[in-house]
Motif scaffolding. Structure first.
Motif: not given
Ligand code: SAM
Length: 493
Positions: A247-251, A202-219
């Protein structure tokens, strides 16, 4: 209240769920700062609903709202006093615009204005889903061999979503799309993988961890299918399967534990969803028939022909989830309305009325929707393809059976009702807008603006509000946890 911004907002299904979430103290958890949508009828629906919410928030008089949606008062008669004030406030937050590169400056400016200067912004969420026609399986099959497909700008509207993520860095985002996104390709490239890859730069270097809302697993352990949410597992009376990314912002990822939605205790069926809906009859629309037919005689003969039909393996009806049904009824019910709104059936040709009647009778006998080819030949229309094995027309008619969740309500419901035939043979008709809205879990006091086809279109486009409420509850908890961490660290500092 956590601010939300809603992109490609449609009639506001996703927004409705989030807007209804309350915190432990009984206060609304979210406030919509802006909804962006290009369709004028959907925007009217959004404005009206935002007015209703504003009236609820300020404790204003709701009577004019109910009079308007039940048809007792016209718009000019309604737009007065408290209602007008609430409408003027609500209107500021609905922005009619075609999202795309050309309009980015306008959209950015509006978001900037709503969110305020960067250093004063708290945590907020971006919600919405880029439109689905380019990804949907039906859409794609019609575009096979179309060279312009790869250049269709609709295919890349997700970039508008990503642009806003990059520029405004929401703490959390929720992105919804059709299941077809997972298998959709642009040339050799998987669209889904392209979107995931673009999300990583993404522009500006921001990043997100992408999670599932139904499966509890490491990204890294999440498979594409883990993003599919089956609405029927969460108390929605409809088998609607959608891809939803959280998406949860990485910081802040380390401060927000993973959470998934809790499954309902069983399905909510069509029977439970349509409870209390008065029986209504469709008018007959007239089109000059190619062949003169005595439809009444055809119907009598067809009903006689199917009298002996019995399913060899009639399935036991599904056991509805008692708690799920209770929550659903609680969610949709509105005591201020004496009768359901937007519940007038569309007119059908007499030949279709007879087909609907006979198919609904057959469905009751079989415990499932019959195939079109199960109809007595006297009811096959003149299409030359119908009845040939493998032609899509064989599935063009579908009865929604009582004791299971409905099949997906799609925006195509606005074109004809063949796929949404009412299970009660005596009503011999397709679903009304209100019935479709019930299957989508819209509250009974949710009004869709525009002509009936547009109302259907909006209903079919939406995220089921009852599902989005559950997603909103998780997001509110996540942002709330973050708030507590931040306050604690302020104290420690
Ligand atoms: C799938 S619907 C969204 C449904 C919505 N999330 C809900 O829950 O009700 C997609 C919406 O995007 C709108 N849309 C499509 N292209 C758009 C564009 N370029 N700019 C703004 N809105 C657009 C369509 O009019 C449609 O209402």
């Amino acid at each position: 209240m956590f601010p939300i911004i809603d992109l490609f907002a449609g009639p506001g299904g996703l927004n409705e769920g989030f807007s209804s979430v309350k915190d432990e103290a009984g206060n609304y958890a979210f406030k919509t700062l802006a909804s962006f949508e290009m369709d004028s009828f959907a925007c009217q629906t959004l404005r009206l609903r935002a007015t209703y919410r504003e009236l609820l928030r300020i404790g204003g008089d709701l009577q004019p709202y109910f009079e308007y949606i039940s048809g007792a008062k016209t718009w000019p008669e309604t737009l007065k006093g408290d209602f007008k004030e609430a409408y003027m406030a609500a209107k500021q937050h609905v922005y009619r615009v075609e999202l795309g590169e050309e309009n980015r400056p306008k959209v950015d400016e509006h978001i900037e204005l709503q969110l305020g200067p960067e250093d004063t912004r708290g945590d907020w969420a971006l919600i919405g889903g880029p439109p689905c026609q380019a990804y949907s399986l039906a859409g794609r099959s019609r575009r096979t061999g179309d060279e312009n497909f790869a250049f269709d700008h609709k295919h890349f509207l997700y970039r508008e979503y990503l642009h806003i993520l990059g520029k405004f860095k929401p703490t959390i985002f929720v992105m919804e799309n059709v299941k077809g996104l997972l298998s959709s390709k642009n040339g050799d490239q998987s669209m889904f993988q392209t979107i995931l890859a673009d999300l990583k730069r993404l522009p500006s270097g921001v990043s997100y961890e992408i999670r599932s809302l139904v499966v509890d697993a490491e990204p890294n352990d999440i498979a594409p299918n883990d993003f599919i949410i089956r609405s029927e597992d969460y108390g929605v009376p409809q088998k609607r399967h959608r891809v939803i990314l959280l998406g949860v912002r990485s910081d802040v990822v380390h401060l927000i534990p993973r959470q998934v939605l809790n499954k309902a205790d069983g399905p909510v069926t069509v029977r439970a969803a349509l409870r209390g809906m008065p029986a209504v009859q469709a008018e007959t629309s007239y089109r000059k028939p190619k062949i003169a037919q005595d439809w009444s005689a055809v119907q009598t003969a067809a009903l006689r022909d199917i009298r002996s039909v019995e399913s060899p393996s009639k399935l036991e009806p599904l056991k509805p989830g008692a708690k799920a049904v209770e929550s659903y009824v609680d969610w949709i019910s509105e005591t201020e309305l004496n009768e359901p709104i937007q519940h007038n059936p569309r007119a059908h040709m007499v030949s279709d009325l007879v087909r609907y009647r006979v198919m609904a009778e057959l469905a009751q006998r079989l415990g499932k929707s019959p195939k079109y080819t199960d109809l007595p030949p006297s009811l096959h229309p003149e299409h030359r393809n119908i009845g040939k094995v493998g032609t899509p027309f064989t599935d063009r008619f579908r009865v929604q059976v009582w004791d299971t969740p409905a099949t997906t309500v799609v925006s195509h419901i606005s074109k004809d009702g063949h796929y949404y035939i009412h299970p009660d043979p005596r009503q011999a008709r397709s679903f009304t807008v209100r019935e479709a809205a019930r299957l989508q879990s819209f509250p009974d006091n949710y009004f869709f603006e525009g002509p009936r086809t547009q109302q259907f279109h909006q209903v079919g486009n939406a995220v089921p509000p009852l599902l989005s409420k559950q997603i909103g509850e998780l997001v509110a908890q996540m942002l709330g946890t973050l708030d507590i961490h931040k306050k604690d660290s302020e104290v420690t500092a």
